[in-house]
Enzyme design. Structure first.
Site, PDB file in Angstrom:
ATOM      1  CE  LYS A 181      -6.243 -16.504 -10.400  1.00  0.00           C
ATOM      2  NZ  LYS A 181      -7.033 -15.782 -11.448  1.00  0.00           N
ATOM      3  CD  GLU A 257      -1.735  -3.349  -3.014  1.00  0.00           C
ATOM      4  OE1 GLU A 257      -2.793  -2.907  -2.488  1.00  0.00           O
ATOM      5  OE2 GLU A 257      -1.502  -3.308  -4.219  1.00  0.00           O
ATOM      6  CB  CYS A 291      -5.779  -0.484  -4.014  1.00  0.00           C
ATOM      7  SG  CYS A 291      -4.035  -0.477  -4.487  1.00  0.00           S
ATOM      8  CD  GLU A 389     -10.889  -1.251  -2.265  1.00  0.00           C
ATOM      9  OE1 GLU A 389      -9.829  -0.744  -2.640  1.00  0.00           O
ATOM     10  OE2 GLU A 389     -11.009  -2.457  -1.985  1.00  0.00           O
TER      11      GLU A 389
END
Length: 485
Positions: A181, A257, A291, A389
């Site tokens: 997906k 992750e 990231c 973040e």
């Protein structure tokens, strides 16, 4: 096949959920749309994967033959590189040269893991043991490494080709059947890649593509009783939801992750020109939507002003633009939602008294463009810009005096994905590499990657590893067999 053909094809895929528009982030125009898969499509995809796993049509294929298929996948990706790069650019807004690099790295995932197909093995020992009975016997013990039956692979919108290949190549090398997906913002390249897999000889049912929102299609997958493992790349918040889902369903195994807030330490003995340039590119690449980018820069006080000035010069000279804008180095944010998120952080920073040396505003043009932003006078004890973040082109730059203070600031985060140390003192570099709490540390380099080296995070940056030997072990289970001699 053309970009337009892909846009038309995805529009025609049936589903039972919401109609989801796909927006070109460089123009804010809708380029196509698709329908959320819905529960029936998810159940059907998992059932196909389960049937393929039960039939062992892929897992029992001779290792050399499975390796040949994966190598052919890599060749076909290279043959379709122009189309895949064009899709990557139009779907994410990144410059064509960056998209081409991503596709090249994508094909190499399959070549690297093709080599692992013939190297999956366990251990064997002859053992004299009484076991739990206390009666000593001569035993032969060995381990088998077996694939999970059905693995759900869920990946984000920043680098869809890279993430598709990074997860699927080791899963297929291990012998798993999969349901894939992609993110709802960037589903285009997955259509071409699944077609390539079929052309290369991956049997029907081994790779099953579904499209939809994370909270619909993704949630159904992670809670499905016939999914044995989930591999996810995305935010830490969603990672937590996946862990809860796994715990409440069948305790399927999870690899995550997740987010990052990576530190960059620049000492006064560093090659400052190189360090400043690399630190700048290392936080603004893909408009900060990667990231592992170094979004917190710490500079030894004696050279702090010089580095800040250099970063500001670089930020002001980075040319922003879409895939069709010649010379563009930095693209847009992925969506209006992400634009509002980033601008919200900037407004928050202003209320906190943060000084924006450069940037801090949206570019006056069509598209979700934000000027690369350098923030100083940030309070590391409370500022959201420092701790959260953002996933946008915003970097905080703070001074430090000595190694102890620098490391304390670097590790003052819930994340631990990557870190960088710039110094010509090699003793210091290797000593501090052990002190940075992160899964990847660069010494006088940033954004380094190779398929053979494991990549993963400490703390809230994830569970498990991708790439290298660790990457394929993620998709294998160990079974110990005892034989009475």
């Amino acid at each position: 096949m053309t970009v337009q053909a892909v846009l038309d094809e995805i529009r025609g895929i049936p589903g039972t959920g919401d109609v989801i528009p796909i927006i070109d982030p460089a123009t804010e125009e809708q380029i196509t749309e698709f329908t959320d898969a819905g529960p029936e499509a998810i159940n059907a995809a998992v059932a196909r994967a389960k049937a393929a796993a039960n039939s062992k049509v892929w897992s029992a294929m001779p290792d050399y033959d499975r390796a040949k298929v994966l190598w052919k996948v890599a060749d076909l990706i290279d043959q379709n590189a122009e189309l895949l790069a064009d899709l990557e650019s139009v779907n994410t807004g990144i410059p064509p040269i960056q998209a081409q690099t991503i596709v090249k790295v994508g094909s190499e995932w399959f070549r690297y893991y093709a080599g692992w197909c013939t190297k999956i093995d366990g251990i064997a020992r002859d053992v004299n043991t009484g076991g739990l009975t206390g009666v000593e016997s001569h035993m032969h013990a060995y381990t088998l490494r077996e694939p999970y039956d059905v693995v759900a692979l869920i990946f984000p919108w920043n680098g869809p080709v890279f993430n598709f290949c990074a997860k699927l190549a080791p899963a297929l090398a291990a012998g798993c059947s999969t349901v894939v997906k992609p993110a709802e913002e960037t589903p285009l390249s997955a259509l071409v890649l699944t077609r390539i897999l079929a052309e290369a000889g991956v049997p029907d049912g081994v790779v099953n593509l579904v499209n939809g929102y994370g909270h619909t299609a993704g949630a159904l997958l992670t809670a499905h009783p016939d999914v044995d493992k989930v591999a996810f790349t995305g935010s830490t918040e969603v990672g937590r939801e996946i862990v809860h889902s796994a715990a409440s369903s069948n305790l399927n195994k999870v690899t995550l992750e997740l987010g990052g807030k990576s530190p960059v330490l620049i000492f006064d003995d560093a090659d400052l020109d190189t360090a400043t340039a690399m630190a700048g590119f290392g936080c603004f690449l893909h408009s900060g939507q990667v990231c592992m980018l170094g979004s917190r820069i710490f500079v030894q006080r004696g050279v702090y002003d010089r580095v800040v000035d250099g970063l500001a010069t670089l930020a002001n000279n980075l040319q922003l633009g879409g895939p069709k804008d010649e010379g563009a180095m930095i693209g847009p944010l992925i969506s209006d939602k992400q634009l509002k998120r980033v601008m919200g952080y900037l407004e928050q920073g202003r209320t906190e008294g943060v000084e924006l040396v450069t940037g801090g505003h949206r570019i006056d043009r069509q598209g979700y463009f934000v000027h690369p932003t350098i923030a100083t006078k940030v309070d590391p004890t409370s500022s959201r810009l420092f701790h959260e973040e953002i996933f946008g082109p915003i970097v905080t730059v703070l001074p430090f005096d000595d190694e102890d203070e620098g490391i304390a600031l670097a590790n003052d985060t819930d994340y631990g994905l990557a870190g960088t140390i710039w110094t010509t003192n090699l003793g210091r570099a290797h000593r501090l590499a052990k002190e940075v709490k992160a899964g990847t540390v660069g010494l006088n380099c940033q954004l380094q990657f190779d398929h053979s080296m494991p990549f993963g995070g400490y703390k809230q940056s994830g569970w498990g590893y991708e790439a290298g030997k660790a990457g394929i072990e993620t998709y294998l289970q160990s079974k110990t067999v005892w034989a009475q001699m």
